[in-house]
Write a protein that holds these residues in place. Structure first.
Motif, PDB file in Angstrom:
ATOM      1  N   ARG A   1       0.833  -1.203   0.000  1.00 33.21           N
ATOM      2  CA  ARG A   1       0.000   0.000   0.000  1.00 33.21           C
ATOM      3  C   ARG A   1       0.868   1.253   0.000  1.00 33.21           C
ATOM      4  N   VAL A   2       1.978   1.204   0.730  1.00 33.41           N
ATOM      5  CA  VAL A   2       2.909   2.340   0.741  1.00 33.41           C
ATOM      6  C   VAL A   2       3.461   2.590  -0.649  1.00 33.41           C
ATOM      7  N   PHE A   3       3.811   1.511  -1.342  1.00 32.90           N
ATOM      8  CA  PHE A   3       4.454   1.651  -2.646  1.00 32.90           C
ATOM      9  C   PHE A   3       3.537   2.307  -3.665  1.00 32.90           C
ATOM     10  N   GLY A   4       2.228   2.090  -3.539  1.00 29.72           N
ATOM     11  CA  GLY A   4       1.312   2.642  -4.521  1.00 29.72           C
ATOM     12  C   GLY A   4       0.705   3.974  -4.144  1.00 29.72           C
ATOM     13  N   GLU A   5       1.074   4.542  -2.993  1.00 32.18           N
ATOM     14  CA  GLU A   5       0.471   5.790  -2.533  1.00 32.18           C
ATOM     15  C   GLU A   5       1.081   6.986  -3.270  1.00 32.18           C
ATOM     16  N   ALA A   6       0.204   7.935  -3.655  1.00 29.54           N
ATOM     17  CA  ALA A   6       0.695   9.125  -4.363  1.00 29.54           C
ATOM     18  C   ALA A   6       0.112  10.404  -3.791  1.00 29.54           C
ATOM     19  N   ALA A   7      -1.186  10.405  -3.473  1.00 30.98           N
ATOM     20  CA  ALA A   7      -1.851  11.663  -3.106  1.00 30.98           C
ATOM     21  C   ALA A   7      -1.205  12.324  -1.887  1.00 30.98           C
ATOM     22  N   ALA A   8      -0.935  11.533  -0.861  1.00 31.77           N
ATOM     23  CA  ALA A   8      -0.360  12.106   0.360  1.00 31.77           C
ATOM     24  C   ALA A   8       1.062  12.608   0.140  1.00 31.77           C
ATOM     25  N   LEU A   9       1.775  11.984  -0.806  1.00 30.21           N
ATOM     26  CA  LEU A   9       3.175  12.353  -1.016  1.00 30.21           C
ATOM     27  C   LEU A   9       3.334  13.615  -1.851  1.00 30.21           C
ATOM     28  N   LEU A  10       2.290  13.987  -2.595  1.00 27.81           N
ATOM     29  CA  LEU A  10       2.368  15.221  -3.371  1.00 27.81           C
ATOM     30  C   LEU A  10       2.605  16.425  -2.476  1.00 27.81           C
ATOM     31  N   PHE A  11       2.045  16.372  -1.251  1.00 29.77           N
ATOM     32  CA  PHE A  11       2.130  17.518  -0.340  1.00 29.77           C
ATOM     33  C   PHE A  11       3.221  17.362   0.717  1.00 29.77           C
ATOM     34  N   THR A  12       3.918  16.244   0.738  1.00 25.53           N
ATOM     35  CA  THR A  12       4.894  16.020   1.811  1.00 25.53           C
ATOM     36  C   THR A  12       6.301  15.682   1.283  1.00 25.53           C
ATOM     37  N   ALA A  13       6.383  14.691   0.407  1.00 29.54           N
ATOM     38  CA  ALA A  13       7.700  14.285  -0.100  1.00 29.54           C
ATOM     39  C   ALA A  13       8.138  15.104  -1.302  1.00 29.54           C
ATOM     40  N   GLY A  14       7.202  15.830  -1.926  1.00 33.70           N
ATOM     41  CA  GLY A  14       7.551  16.664  -3.058  1.00 33.70           C
ATOM     42  C   GLY A  14       7.449  15.932  -4.378  1.00 33.70           C
ATOM     43  N   ILE A  15       7.594  16.691  -5.464  1.00 37.95           N
ATOM     44  CA  ILE A  15       7.480  16.123  -6.816  1.00 37.95           C
ATOM     45  C   ILE A  15       8.773  16.320  -7.602  1.00 37.95           C
ATOM     46  N   THR A  16       9.868  16.514  -6.878  1.00 42.39           N
ATOM     47  CA  THR A  16      11.175  16.626  -7.531  1.00 42.39           C
ATOM     48  C   THR A  16      12.182  15.748  -6.792  1.00 42.39           C
ATOM     49  N   THR A  17      13.281  15.461  -7.460  1.00 40.79           N
ATOM     50  CA  THR A  17      14.381  14.711  -6.848  1.00 40.79           C
ATOM     51  C   THR A  17      15.692  15.376  -7.224  1.00 40.79           C
ATOM     52  N   PRO A  18      16.529  15.754  -6.249  1.00 39.75           N
ATOM     53  CA  PRO A  18      17.821  16.343  -6.603  1.00 39.75           C
ATOM     54  C   PRO A  18      18.742  15.302  -7.238  1.00 39.75           C
ATOM     55  N   HIS A  19      19.814  15.775  -7.836  1.00 35.46           N
ATOM     56  CA  HIS A  19      20.804  14.841  -8.386  1.00 35.46           C
ATOM     57  C   HIS A  19      21.382  13.988  -7.258  1.00 35.46           C
ATOM     58  N   LEU A  20      21.340  12.684  -7.408  1.00 32.91           N
ATOM     59  CA  LEU A  20      21.789  11.777  -6.353  1.00 32.91           C
ATOM     60  C   LEU A  20      23.196  11.277  -6.650  1.00 32.91           C
ATOM     61  N   ASN A  21      24.061  11.433  -5.662  1.00 36.90           N
ATOM     62  CA  ASN A  21      25.443  10.970  -5.770  1.00 36.90           C
ATOM     63  C   ASN A  21      25.634   9.791  -4.816  1.00 36.90           C
ATOM     64  N   PHE A  22      25.687   8.584  -5.357  1.00 41.52           N
ATOM     65  CA  PHE A  22      25.773   7.386  -4.518  1.00 41.52           C
ATOM     66  C   PHE A  22      27.163   7.202  -3.907  1.00 41.52           C
ATOM     67  N   ASP A  23      28.113   8.054  -4.293  1.00 37.37           N
ATOM     68  CA  ASP A  23      29.437   8.014  -3.667  1.00 37.37           C
ATOM     69  C   ASP A  23      29.527   8.969  -2.479  1.00 37.37           C
ATOM     70  N   GLN A  24      28.487   9.711  -2.224  1.00 38.41           N
ATOM     71  CA  GLN A  24      28.487  10.671  -1.125  1.00 38.41           C
ATOM     72  C   GLN A  24      28.315   9.928   0.220  1.00 38.41           C
ATOM     73  N   ALA A  25      29.317  10.060   1.110  1.00 37.10           N
ATOM     74  CA  ALA A  25      29.296   9.345   2.385  1.00 37.10           C
ATOM     75  C   ALA A  25      28.521  10.091   3.469  1.00 37.10           C
ATOM     76  N   ASN A  26      28.423  11.404   3.333  1.00 37.81           N
ATOM     77  CA  ASN A  26      27.690  12.202   4.326  1.00 37.81           C
ATOM     78  C   ASN A  26      26.185  11.987   4.155  1.00 37.81           C
ATOM     79  N   LEU A  27      25.550  11.374   5.162  1.00 42.24           N
ATOM     80  CA  LEU A  27      24.136  11.027   5.046  1.00 42.24           C
ATOM     81  C   LEU A  27      23.237  12.247   5.022  1.00 42.24           C
ATOM     82  N   LEU A  28      23.737  13.395   5.505  1.00 39.59           N
ATOM     83  CA  LEU A  28      22.914  14.600   5.544  1.00 39.59           C
ATOM     84  C   LEU A  28      23.217  15.553   4.391  1.00 39.59           C
ATOM     85  N   HIS A  29      24.095  15.149   3.471  1.00 40.05           N
ATOM     86  CA  HIS A  29      24.405  15.998   2.318  1.00 40.05           C
ATOM     87  C   HIS A  29      23.189  16.039   1.371  1.00 40.05           C
ATOM     88  N   PRO A  30      22.906  17.203   0.779  1.00 34.48           N
ATOM     89  CA  PRO A  30      21.711  17.302  -0.089  1.00 34.48           C
ATOM     90  C   PRO A  30      21.699  16.315  -1.255  1.00 34.48           C
TER      91      PRO A  30
END
Length: 294
Positions: free
Chosen positions: A200-229
Motif C-alpha cells: 500500500r505504501v508503494f502505490g500511494e501518491a496523493a499524500a506524497l504530493l504535499f509532503t515528499a515533493g514532486i522533484t528529486t535532486p541529483h543523487l550521488n551514490f558516492d556521497q558518504a555524508n548522510l545529511l548531504h543534499p
C-alpha cells in the motif's frame, strides 16, 4: 422455488460475480502490462528522468519508492505491533478501549489526500521538515498505522485463548506468554499484514504530493555524508516516488515520449505490487508449514 433451486441459483450468482471480478482484473492488468513491457529494460530502470528530452528513465524514482517504504515501515511496524498487542493482551474491555478502536477505524477510512494536507501543515510546515522523504514517511505512517494495528489485533485474536491459559498456568508471565506463545503462532498472519501494508505504501501518491515533493535532486551514490543534499540516503531531501512520477508525467510533463515513460512506469509499479502480494502469500505459507510441522 424449492431450496435446491435457490441453492443452485445462489451458486451461479456467486460464480458469475467472482468471474466478473477476475475478468475485470485480468483486463486491467493485461492492458497495463501489454502497453508497458516494451518500455522496460535496464536503461529505463537505471537512468534519470528527463524534463525536456526523450529517453528518460525512472531510476531515482524507483530508489525513492523503496527508501520511503523502508522509512515508513520502520515507524509503522513496531508502533502498530505494540499497539495491537496492547489492545489484545493487556487492555481491558471498557469505554476507553472502545474509543481507541473507534478512532482507529475512523483513521483507517481517512482519504489519503486529507492526510497529505495534514502532513503539509504539521510535518512540512510546523515541524520544519520541508518537502522531504521524512515528511512523506510520517504521512504514510499516519495512513498505515491504523491498518497495522487492526491487522495485528485481528491476527492475535485468532490464537486460541486456551494456549494463553496453559502458558500462564505453567508460571509464565504475560509478556513471556505473548512473546513465546502468541506471537510465534500469529507470525504468518503478521508477516502477511506487514507486506500488504508495504504494498500500500508503494502505490500511494496523493499524500506524497504535499509532503515528499514532486522533484528529486541529483543523487550521488558516492556521497558518504548522510545529511548531504545529494546523498541518496538523506531523509531530509525531497524525493519523487514512482507513483508520484506517474501522476506528474500524465499531468504536466513536456517530454515527447510521455506515453512510453508513463506506460513503462505503470507496468513497473504493477509488477512490484504483484511481487509484494505473491511474496506475502509465499511467506505466510512457509511459516505456517514450518509451525505446523514442528
Amino acid at each position: 422455488m424449492n431450496a435446491k433451486t435457490k441453492d443452485m441459483l445462489a451458486t451461479v450468482l456467486f460464480w458469475l460475480a467472482a468471474g466478473f471480478v477476475i475478468v475485470l482484473l485480468a483486463l486491467l492488468l493485461g492492458y497495463i502490462l501489454v502497453h508497458g513491457y516494451k518500455s522496460i529494460d535496464l536503461a529505463f530502470l537505471k537512468s534519470n528522468p528527463e524534463t525536456i528530452r526523450a529517453g528518460g528513465g525512472i531510476g531515482p524514482n524507483l530508489f525513492n519508492s523503496f527508501y520511503l517504504l523502508f522509512l515508513s515501515m520502520a515507524l509503522t511496524v513496531p508502533v502498530g505491533l505494540f499497539g495491537g498487542i496492547y489492545l489484545v493482551e493487556y487492555a481491558r474491555q471498557n469505554t476507553f478501549t472502545n474509543i481507541i478502536r473507534l478512532c482507529i477505524e475512523t483513521l483507517t477510512s481517512l482519504p489519503s489526500i486529507v492526510v497529505g494536507l495534514f502532513g503539509l501543515l504539521i510535518f512540512v510546515t510546523k515541524f520544519g521538515l520541508g518537502y522531504s522523504l521524512a515528511a512523506g514517511a510520517l504521512a504514510l505512517t499516519v495512513i498505515n498505522l491504523p491498518l497495522m494495528v487492526r491487522i495485528t489485533e485481528e491476527t492475535l485474536r485468532t490464537v486460541p485463548q486456551s494456549w494463553r491459559e496453559a502458558s500462564l498456568s505453567l508460571g509464565a508471565t504475560r509478556w513471556q506468554t505473548t512473546y513465546r506463545v502468541v506471537l510465534p503462532c500469529a507470525l504468518p498472519g503478521l508477516i502477511t499484514g506487514i507486506i500488504i501494508t508495504a504494498g500500500r505504501v508503494f502505490g500511494e501518491a496523493a499524500a506524497l504530493l504535499f509532503t515528499a515533493g514532486i522533484t528529486t535532486p541529483h543523487l550521488n551514490f558516492d556521497q558518504a555524508n548522510l545529511l548531504h543534499p545529494t546523498s541518496p540516503w538523506n531523509p531530509f531531501r525531497p524525493g519523487e516516488t514512482l507513483a508520484v512520477h506517474i501522476w506528474k508525467i500524465n499531468s504536466e510533463a513536456l517530454i515527447p515520449d510521455i506515453r512510453r515513460v508513463a506506460d513503462g512506469s505503470a507496468a513497473v509499479l504493477v509488477l512490484v505490487l504483484l511481487i509484494f502480494n505473491l511474496l506475502a502469500r509465499w511467506l505466510a505459507r512457509r511459516f505456517a508449514r514450518r509451525l505446523t510441522s514442528a
